[in-house]
Design a protein around this motif. Structure first.
Motif, PDB file in Angstrom:
ATOM      1  N   LEU A  28      29.377  41.958  43.286  1.00  0.00           N
ATOM      2  CA  LEU A  28      30.765  41.582  43.572  1.00  0.00           C
ATOM      3  C   LEU A  28      31.600  42.842  43.697  1.00  0.00           C
ATOM      4  O   LEU A  28      31.693  43.623  42.750  1.00  0.00           O
ATOM      5  CB  LEU A  28      31.321  40.691  42.465  1.00  0.00           C
ATOM      6  CG  LEU A  28      32.837  40.458  42.490  1.00  0.00           C
ATOM      7  CD1 LEU A  28      33.239  39.634  43.705  1.00  0.00           C
ATOM      8  CD2 LEU A  28      33.302  39.772  41.201  1.00  0.00           C
ATOM      9  N   MET A  29      32.211  43.047  44.859  1.00  0.00           N
ATOM     10  CA  MET A  29      33.091  44.203  45.045  1.00  0.00           C
ATOM     11  C   MET A  29      34.547  43.746  44.993  1.00  0.00           C
ATOM     12  O   MET A  29      34.937  42.795  45.673  1.00  0.00           O
ATOM     13  CB  MET A  29      32.808  44.917  46.369  1.00  0.00           C
ATOM     14  CG  MET A  29      33.694  46.149  46.590  1.00  0.00           C
ATOM     15  SD  MET A  29      33.138  47.207  47.952  1.00  0.00           S
ATOM     16  CE  MET A  29      31.708  48.004  47.185  1.00  0.00           C
ATOM     17  N   LEU A  30      35.342  44.435  44.191  1.00  0.00           N
ATOM     18  CA  LEU A  30      36.762  44.131  44.075  1.00  0.00           C
ATOM     19  C   LEU A  30      37.517  44.686  45.273  1.00  0.00           C
ATOM     20  O   LEU A  30      36.986  45.474  46.058  1.00  0.00           O
ATOM     21  CB  LEU A  30      37.319  44.716  42.781  1.00  0.00           C
ATOM     22  CG  LEU A  30      36.607  44.318  41.478  1.00  0.00           C
ATOM     23  CD1 LEU A  30      37.291  44.978  40.285  1.00  0.00           C
ATOM     24  CD2 LEU A  30      36.570  42.810  41.316  1.00  0.00           C
ATOM     25  N   ASP A  31      38.766  44.307  45.405  1.00  0.00           N
ATOM     26  CA  ASP A  31      39.622  44.829  46.472  1.00  0.00           C
ATOM     27  C   ASP A  31      40.209  46.179  46.086  1.00  0.00           C
ATOM     28  O   ASP A  31      40.661  46.933  46.947  1.00  0.00           O
ATOM     29  CB  ASP A  31      40.763  43.846  46.757  1.00  0.00           C
ATOM     30  CG  ASP A  31      41.613  43.593  45.511  1.00  0.00           C
ATOM     31  OD1 ASP A  31      41.042  43.184  44.481  1.00  0.00           O
ATOM     32  OD2 ASP A  31      42.842  43.792  45.557  1.00  0.00           O
ATOM     33  N   TRP A  32      40.222  46.487  44.802  1.00  0.00           N
ATOM     34  CA  TRP A  32      40.858  47.703  44.284  1.00  0.00           C
ATOM     35  C   TRP A  32      40.279  47.940  42.905  1.00  0.00           C
ATOM     36  O   TRP A  32      39.379  47.228  42.474  1.00  0.00           O
ATOM     37  CB  TRP A  32      42.380  47.492  44.252  1.00  0.00           C
ATOM     38  CG  TRP A  32      43.219  48.729  44.113  1.00  0.00           C
ATOM     39  CD1 TRP A  32      44.118  48.983  43.111  1.00  0.00           C
ATOM     40  CD2 TRP A  32      43.295  49.873  44.981  1.00  0.00           C
ATOM     41  NE1 TRP A  32      44.732  50.200  43.309  1.00  0.00           N
ATOM     42  CE2 TRP A  32      44.241  50.768  44.455  1.00  0.00           C
ATOM     43  CE3 TRP A  32      42.622  50.220  46.167  1.00  0.00           C
ATOM     44  CZ2 TRP A  32      44.541  51.992  45.050  1.00  0.00           C
ATOM     45  CZ3 TRP A  32      42.928  51.454  46.771  1.00  0.00           C
ATOM     46  CH2 TRP A  32      43.882  52.312  46.213  1.00  0.00           C
ATOM     47  N   PHE A  33      40.781  48.948  42.177  1.00  0.00           N
ATOM     48  CA  PHE A  33      40.303  49.165  40.827  1.00  0.00           C
ATOM     49  C   PHE A  33      40.716  47.988  39.940  1.00  0.00           C
ATOM     50  O   PHE A  33      41.659  47.254  40.245  1.00  0.00           O
ATOM     51  CB  PHE A  33      40.832  50.485  40.264  1.00  0.00           C
ATOM     52  CG  PHE A  33      42.328  50.648  40.364  1.00  0.00           C
ATOM     53  CD1 PHE A  33      43.166  50.075  39.415  1.00  0.00           C
ATOM     54  CD2 PHE A  33      42.902  51.357  41.414  1.00  0.00           C
ATOM     55  CE1 PHE A  33      44.534  50.211  39.489  1.00  0.00           C
ATOM     56  CE2 PHE A  33      44.276  51.498  41.510  1.00  0.00           C
ATOM     57  CZ  PHE A  33      45.091  50.918  40.543  1.00  0.00           C
ATOM     58  N   ALA A  80      32.957  39.499  47.699  1.00  0.00           N
ATOM     59  CA  ALA A  80      34.013  40.501  47.600  1.00  0.00           C
ATOM     60  C   ALA A  80      35.351  39.811  47.368  1.00  0.00           C
ATOM     61  O   ALA A  80      35.556  38.665  47.792  1.00  0.00           O
ATOM     62  CB  ALA A  80      34.087  41.359  48.863  1.00  0.00           C
ATOM     63  N   VAL A  81      36.241  40.507  46.685  1.00  0.00           N
ATOM     64  CA  VAL A  81      37.625  40.061  46.567  1.00  0.00           C
ATOM     65  C   VAL A  81      38.365  40.581  47.789  1.00  0.00           C
ATOM     66  O   VAL A  81      38.299  41.774  48.109  1.00  0.00           O
ATOM     67  CB  VAL A  81      38.280  40.582  45.274  1.00  0.00           C
ATOM     68  CG1 VAL A  81      39.757  40.192  45.221  1.00  0.00           C
ATOM     69  CG2 VAL A  81      37.552  40.050  44.064  1.00  0.00           C
ATOM     70  N   SER A  82      39.061  39.694  48.475  1.00  0.00           N
ATOM     71  CA  SER A  82      39.744  40.077  49.701  1.00  0.00           C
ATOM     72  C   SER A  82      41.087  39.358  49.783  1.00  0.00           C
ATOM     73  O   SER A  82      41.573  38.816  48.787  1.00  0.00           O
ATOM     74  CB  SER A  82      38.861  39.750  50.914  1.00  0.00           C
ATOM     75  OG  SER A  82      39.426  40.258  52.105  1.00  0.00           O
ATOM     76  N   TYR A  83      41.676  39.374  50.987  1.00  0.00           N
ATOM     77  CA  TYR A  83      42.980  38.773  51.223  1.00  0.00           C
ATOM     78  C   TYR A  83      42.854  37.724  52.322  1.00  0.00           C
ATOM     79  O   TYR A  83      42.041  37.874  53.234  1.00  0.00           O
ATOM     80  CB  TYR A  83      43.994  39.842  51.660  1.00  0.00           C
ATOM     81  CG  TYR A  83      44.058  41.021  50.716  1.00  0.00           C
ATOM     82  CD1 TYR A  83      44.988  41.059  49.692  1.00  0.00           C
ATOM     83  CD2 TYR A  83      43.165  42.094  50.846  1.00  0.00           C
ATOM     84  CE1 TYR A  83      45.047  42.131  48.811  1.00  0.00           C
ATOM     85  CE2 TYR A  83      43.215  43.173  49.972  1.00  0.00           C
ATOM     86  CZ  TYR A  83      44.162  43.184  48.953  1.00  0.00           C
ATOM     87  OH  TYR A  83      44.201  44.241  48.090  1.00  0.00           O
ATOM     88  N   GLN A  84      43.666  36.691  52.253  1.00  0.00           N
ATOM     89  CA  GLN A  84      43.590  35.652  53.277  1.00  0.00           C
ATOM     90  C   GLN A  84      43.834  36.234  54.665  1.00  0.00           C
ATOM     91  O   GLN A  84      43.132  35.909  55.619  1.00  0.00           O
ATOM     92  CB  GLN A  84      44.605  34.548  52.994  1.00  0.00           C
ATOM     93  CG  GLN A  84      44.554  33.415  54.023  1.00  0.00           C
ATOM     94  CD  GLN A  84      45.532  32.302  53.720  1.00  0.00           C
ATOM     95  OE1 GLN A  84      45.829  32.015  52.570  1.00  0.00           O
ATOM     96  NE2 GLN A  84      46.057  31.666  54.766  1.00  0.00           N
ATOM     97  N   SER A 100      35.105  31.737  49.935  1.00  0.00           N
ATOM     98  CA  SER A 100      34.299  30.945  49.018  1.00  0.00           C
ATOM     99  C   SER A 100      35.096  30.433  47.817  1.00  0.00           C
ATOM    100  O   SER A 100      34.672  29.505  47.144  1.00  0.00           O
ATOM    101  CB  SER A 100      33.095  31.752  48.525  1.00  0.00           C
ATOM    102  OG  SER A 100      33.515  32.935  47.862  1.00  0.00           O
ATOM    103  N   ALA A 101      36.249  31.043  47.539  1.00  0.00           N
ATOM    104  CA  ALA A 101      37.105  30.597  46.433  1.00  0.00           C
ATOM    105  C   ALA A 101      38.424  31.356  46.497  1.00  0.00           C
ATOM    106  O   ALA A 101      38.566  32.325  47.245  1.00  0.00           O
ATOM    107  CB  ALA A 101      36.432  30.819  45.086  1.00  0.00           C
ATOM    108  N   PHE A 214      37.957  35.131  47.353  1.00  0.00           N
ATOM    109  CA  PHE A 214      36.591  35.644  47.364  1.00  0.00           C
ATOM    110  C   PHE A 214      35.983  35.331  48.729  1.00  0.00           C
ATOM    111  O   PHE A 214      36.219  34.248  49.294  1.00  0.00           O
ATOM    112  CB  PHE A 214      35.748  34.971  46.282  1.00  0.00           C
ATOM    113  CG  PHE A 214      36.187  35.279  44.881  1.00  0.00           C
ATOM    114  CD1 PHE A 214      35.813  36.459  44.256  1.00  0.00           C
ATOM    115  CD2 PHE A 214      36.976  34.380  44.174  1.00  0.00           C
ATOM    116  CE1 PHE A 214      36.218  36.740  42.961  1.00  0.00           C
ATOM    117  CE2 PHE A 214      37.390  34.639  42.882  1.00  0.00           C
ATOM    118  CZ  PHE A 214      37.011  35.830  42.264  1.00  0.00           C
ATOM    119  N   VAL A 215      35.223  36.268  49.263  1.00  0.00           N
ATOM    120  CA  VAL A 215      34.551  36.047  50.543  1.00  0.00           C
ATOM    121  C   VAL A 215      33.056  36.291  50.402  1.00  0.00           C
ATOM    122  O   VAL A 215      32.608  37.076  49.553  1.00  0.00           O
ATOM    123  CB  VAL A 215      35.125  36.942  51.665  1.00  0.00           C
ATOM    124  CG1 VAL A 215      36.580  36.593  51.936  1.00  0.00           C
ATOM    125  CG2 VAL A 215      34.983  38.427  51.328  1.00  0.00           C
ATOM    126  N   ALA A 216      32.294  35.595  51.240  1.00  0.00           N
ATOM    127  CA  ALA A 216      30.839  35.715  51.277  1.00  0.00           C
ATOM    128  C   ALA A 216      30.397  35.853  52.726  1.00  0.00           C
ATOM    129  O   ALA A 216      31.196  35.658  53.659  1.00  0.00           O
ATOM    130  CB  ALA A 216      30.189  34.487  50.630  1.00  0.00           C
TER     131      ALA A 216
END
Length: 313
Positions: A28-33, A80-84, A100-101, A214-216
Motif C-alpha cells: 500500500l503506497m500513501l499519497d504523502w508521508f 494506493a491512496v489517491s484523489y478522486q 476500491s474504497a 484507495f485505488v487498485a
C-alpha cells in the motif's frame, strides 16, 4: 490403531497452523508521508485489524506524490491512496486504475485568508493575489468559487508559491491561498499566531468529491483481498470515532518523532468527522458529476463513466 489416528490429528494440526500463519502480503503506497489523514490505515496496522483479515500490509511513503497511481497501473504495487480527481484524470488517460474504497469522504482543500486582511467574502478578493501550490486547474476551482459571488477570474492574480502556502499568506506575499487543507493549514496558521478563515469549494459551486480514496489495478486486482482490506479500514474508522483520544495515542506510537506534535494533534481532531464511515460505499452519480465538471473545464478531454472505474460491492 491409536498411532495412525494420532499421526493424522498431528498432521491436520500442523496444516491448520501453517494456514493461519500464511498472511497475504499487500503493498500500500500513501499519497504523502504519514499524517492524520491516514488515521484508519495506521490504526488498522497498529491494532492488528489487517492481520485479523489475514493480510500483511506493507505501508510505503512515496518519494514523489505523483507516482502512486502510476505504480498501481503498472502492477508494481497493490493499492494506493489517491484523489478522486486524479483517478478520473488517470481513467480519462486510459490508465488501468479503479477506486476500491474511500478514506476521506469530502473535500479538504479550501481558499484561505487571514482575518486581519479584512476579506470577509469571496467578493472581497477582487483585485487580490491568490497563491497556489500547483498551477493548471485554478480556473475550475478558484474560478468557479469566485464566479459564484460575481467575481471574474480575470480580476485576480494567481501566483505559484510552491508548497510555501502558509508562509506566503502570513508574510503578505499573497492575500489568499488555495491548495492548503482545511484540517492542516488553518491549524498551522493558528499555531503561528495567525487567525484565518476558509471558504469551502463545495459551498461555492464546485461539486462535492471524495478527497482521498484507495485505488487498485483495474485488470489485476484481487477482489477478495480488497473486501478484507476495506473491512479492516471500516473497523479502524469506527474505533477512531468511538475512542478518539486512545486512537490518537496509538496513532502517534507508529512514529513518535514525526507524528507527536501540536499540528498533528489539532489536525487529528479536525479530521475525525471526515473519515468515510462506510469505506466501500460509493455514489456513482457523484463521481459522474465531478467528471462532468472536470470535462467542462478542460481538465480532461474524454468523459469516463464511473461504472467503468469504480468498484462496487
Amino acid at each position: 490403531m491409536k498411532t495412525p489416528i494420532i499421526r493424522v490429528i498431528t498432521a491436520l494440526g500442523l496444516t491448520v497452523a501453517s494456514f493461519n500463519v500464511a498472511a497475504e502480503k499487500v503493498t500500500l503506497m500513501l499519497d504523502w508521508f504519514v499524517n492524520p489523514n491516514h488515521g484508519p490505515i495506521i490504526i488498522a496496522q497498529q491494532n492488528g485489524l489487517f492481520a485479523d483479515q489475514g493480510l500483511e500490509i506493507e505501508i510505503q511513503e512515496p518519494a514523489d506524490p505523483s507516482v502512486p497511481d502510476k505504480l498501481v497501473a503498472a502492477g508494481k504495487i497493490d493499492l494506493a491512496v489517491s484523489y478522486q480527481s486524479t483517478l478520473i484524470s488517470s481513467t480519462a488517460a486510459k490508465l488501468p486504475v479503479v477506486r476500491s474504497a474511500t478514506l476521506i469522504a469530502g473535500p479538504l482543500n479550501a481558499l484561505t485568508v487571514l482575518n486581519k486582511s479584512g476579506i470577509k467574502s469571496l467578493k472581497d478578493l477582487e483585485g487580490k493575489n491568490i497563491g497556489v501550490a500547483i498551477g493548471g486547474s485554478e480556473d475550475a476551482t478558484i474560478g468557479t468559487m469566485l464566479r459564484s459571488e460575481g467575481v471574474s477570474m480575470d480580476s485576480v492574480k494567481i501566483i505559484n508559491v510552491g508548497w510555501a502556502l502558509s508562509s506566503s499568506l502570513a508574510s503578505g506575499k499573497v492575500d489568499a491561498i488555495w491548495g492548503g487543507l482545511r484540517n492542516f493549514e488553518l491549524n498551522q496558521l493558528a499555531i503561528e499566531g495567525y487567525e484565518s478563515t476558509a471558504f469551502y469549494p463545495e459551498e461555492h459551486g464546485v461539486p462535492p468529491y471524495d478527497e482521498l480514496i484507495f485505488v487498485a489495478n483495474k485488470n489485476k486486482h484481487d477482489i477478495e483481498m480488497i473486501k478484507k482490506f476495506n473491512s479492516a479500514i471500516e473497523k479502524a474508522t469506527v474505533y477512531i470515532i468511538n475512542h478518539p483520544e486512545k486512537a490518537w495515542n496509538e496513532f502517534v506510537a507508529y512514529s513518535p518523532d514525526t507524528l507527536n506534535n501540536e499540528l498533528n494533534r489539532r489536525a487529528w481532531a479536525d479530521t475525525l468527522t471526515r473519515f468515510a464511515l462506510r469505506p466501500a460505499a460509493v455514489d456513482l452519480q457523484r463521481y459522474d458529476d465531478y467528471a462532468v465538471f472536470m470535462k467542462e473545464h478542460d481538465i480532461i478531454r474524454s468523459l469516463p463513466s464511473a461504472k467503468d472505474y469504480v468498484l462496487t460491492f
